[in-house]
Design a protein around this motif. Structure first.
Motif, short mmCIF file in Angstrom:
data_model
loop_
_atom_site.label_atom_id
_atom_site.label_comp_id
_atom_site.label_asym_id
_atom_site.label_seq_id
_atom_site.Cartn_x
_atom_site.Cartn_y
_atom_site.Cartn_z
N CYS A 117 0.82 -1.21 0.00
CA CYS A 117 0.00 0.00 0.00
C CYS A 117 0.86 1.26 0.00
CB CYS A 117 -0.91 -0.01 1.23
SG CYS A 117 -2.20 1.25 1.22
N PHE A 167 -5.27 8.67 8.06
CA PHE A 167 -5.17 7.94 6.80
C PHE A 167 -3.75 7.43 6.57
CE2 PHE A 167 -4.85 7.42 2.19
CZ PHE A 167 -6.02 6.74 1.91
N LEU A 184 -7.01 -0.75 4.31
CA LEU A 184 -6.55 -0.42 2.97
C LEU A 184 -5.29 -1.21 2.60
CD1 LEU A 184 -7.01 1.29 0.46
CD2 LEU A 184 -5.67 3.12 1.53
N ARG A 240 -8.56 6.60 -4.99
CA ARG A 240 -9.97 6.87 -4.70
C ARG A 240 -10.18 7.12 -3.22
NH1 ARG A 240 -10.95 2.79 -8.53
NH2 ARG A 240 -11.09 1.25 -6.87
N GLU A 241 -9.57 6.28 -2.39
CA GLU A 241 -9.77 6.42 -0.95
C GLU A 241 -9.18 7.73 -0.43
OE1 GLU A 241 -10.08 3.64 1.86
OE2 GLU A 241 -10.74 2.00 0.58
N ASP A 284 -11.51 10.56 -1.57
CA ASP A 284 -12.77 10.50 -0.84
C ASP A 284 -12.59 10.98 0.60
OD1 ASP A 284 -14.14 9.59 -3.02
OD2 ASP A 284 -14.17 7.49 -2.40
N ARG A 285 -11.48 10.56 1.22
CA ARG A 285 -11.23 10.98 2.60
C ARG A 285 -10.98 12.49 2.67
NH1 ARG A 285 -9.53 7.82 6.99
NH2 ARG A 285 -10.30 6.09 5.72
#
Length: 362
Positions: free
Chosen positions: A42, A154, A180, A211-212, A215-216
């Motif tokens: 990640c 995050f 994630l 995307r995450e 969005d966050r």
């Protein structure tokens, strides 16, 4: 105007992952972002995605390799190469000598989790990225507030997981397999797949983390941050609600208030801790909720009276002497009344019953 969240989402959907393609003259080459090949994680997927939000790397090719010669030709290298040197745009964290955290690099920041490549890229470029996406200056307080929030809620998780830092001591009670980092891991080829090519999976990983992240950011910018304004206004008006200054009324219900309340109490020098907040629920009735002792505890600074707990409607109205009472939760952390005035009286009654150093003198 900045690059913009909407434009970033469109780019995420439409931009293909650059392939090797025909060789071009060096001067005509797109910038190159280098990272390791093979199994991906990640942190480098997010690091590469964040870099490509910057104007100078927007059209960058992603070069996945461990060959030193190929990496040396890249404009920026993340998560490989054994070197952390921001002057040369090298952002690896695997070398034995590396122990940097946000706090190490900026002592005014509290986070002491060892950084991964994602954290390093975010540290050096995060403010610039957010300012560009939001169309603001880097020094804008909104950018700085969101920079901190996105790291804490995050990026830090990704740093910790990649560096093998547990959330707690001892054995966990249950496994976390849907975070994630775990979802990125599942995009790698299975051990027994005949095709072990990771390029397509890495592209999906970048799209997933991108995307995450967007969005966050959108949530914190458009929901979390405006809630701070509502909480601050309520704190400023608290003595108009009750002379104790220990009760807040929110003009809009449902906003995330706890984190903002704790930080604003400190920033605004609130001497007497706030005990209750009042707000209207979705049915137009009013709630009285206890302020917890901290963000991650079920203990309250002051709970609603024990004898009210679990009692409802007319029985509660008679017991409390407050018309319109609807309920008090069995744990005493929240109650309800049909009107704002009734909810306020419930909070005031609880304050009048409290004992200890904060008890009213009258």
């Amino acid at each position: 105007m900045g690059f913009g969240l909407r434009a970033a989402r469109l780019l995420l959907r439409s931009r293909p992952m650059p392939g090797p393609g025909p060789k071009r003259p060096r001067s005509a080459m797109a910038p190159r972002i280098g990272t390791h090949n093979g199994t991906f994680h990640c942190d480098e997927a997010l690091a590469c995605y964040l870099l490509r939000l910057l104007p100078q790397y927007r059209d960058a090719e992603i070069i996945r390799t461990r060959e030193p010669q190929l990496l040396s030709e890249c404009n920026v290298v993340v998560d490989v190469g054994g070197e952390y040197d921001p002057q040369k745009h090298r952002y690896d964290h695997h070398q034995r000598s590396f122990a940097q955290s946000m706090h190490c690099l900026r002592p005014d920041k509290p986070w002491k989790t060892k950084l991964s490549s994602a954290g390093l890229v975010y540290f050096h470029f995060g403010s610039q990225i957010l300012a560009s996406l939001l169309g603001l200056k880097e020094e804008d307080p909104v950018v700085q507030a969101l920079y901190d929030k996105l790291y804490e809620n995050f990026v830090e998780e990704i740093d910790a997981i990649d560096n093998g830092i547990a959330q707690w001591d001892g054995e966990p009670r249950y496994a976390m397999t849907t975070n994630l980092s775990a979802r990125v891991g599942y995009l790698n080829p299975r051990w027994n797949d005949k095709d072990q090519d990771t390029e397509a999976g890495f592209k999906k990983a970048m799209e997933l983390v991108g995307r995450e992240f967007l969005d966050r950011l959108d949530y914190y910018h458009r929901a979390w941050l405006p809630a701070r304004t509502l909480v601050e206004e309520a704190i400023q008006k608290r003595f108009k609600v009750d002379l104790s200054g220990e009760i807040l009324v929110f003009s809009q219900g449902g906003c995330p208030w706890k984190e903002h309340l704790f930080s604003l109490e400190s920033e605004l020098g609130v001497e007497k801790p706030i005990k209750f907040v009042l707000y209207a629920d979705q049915n137009g009735q009013w709630r009285v909720q206890c302020v917890p002792a901290g963000l991650h505890t079920f203990q309250n600074r002051l709970s609603l009276p024990e004898e009210w707990r679990g009692v409802r409607d007319e029985a509660l109205s008679q017991l409390s002497g407050i018309p319109g009472s609807v309920f008090v939760h069995a744990s005493g952390f929240i109650g309800g009344n049909r009107t704002q005035e009734g909810a306020l009286r419930m909070a005031q009654s609880a304050l009048a019953r409290q004992t200890g150093p904060d008890a009213p003198s009258s």
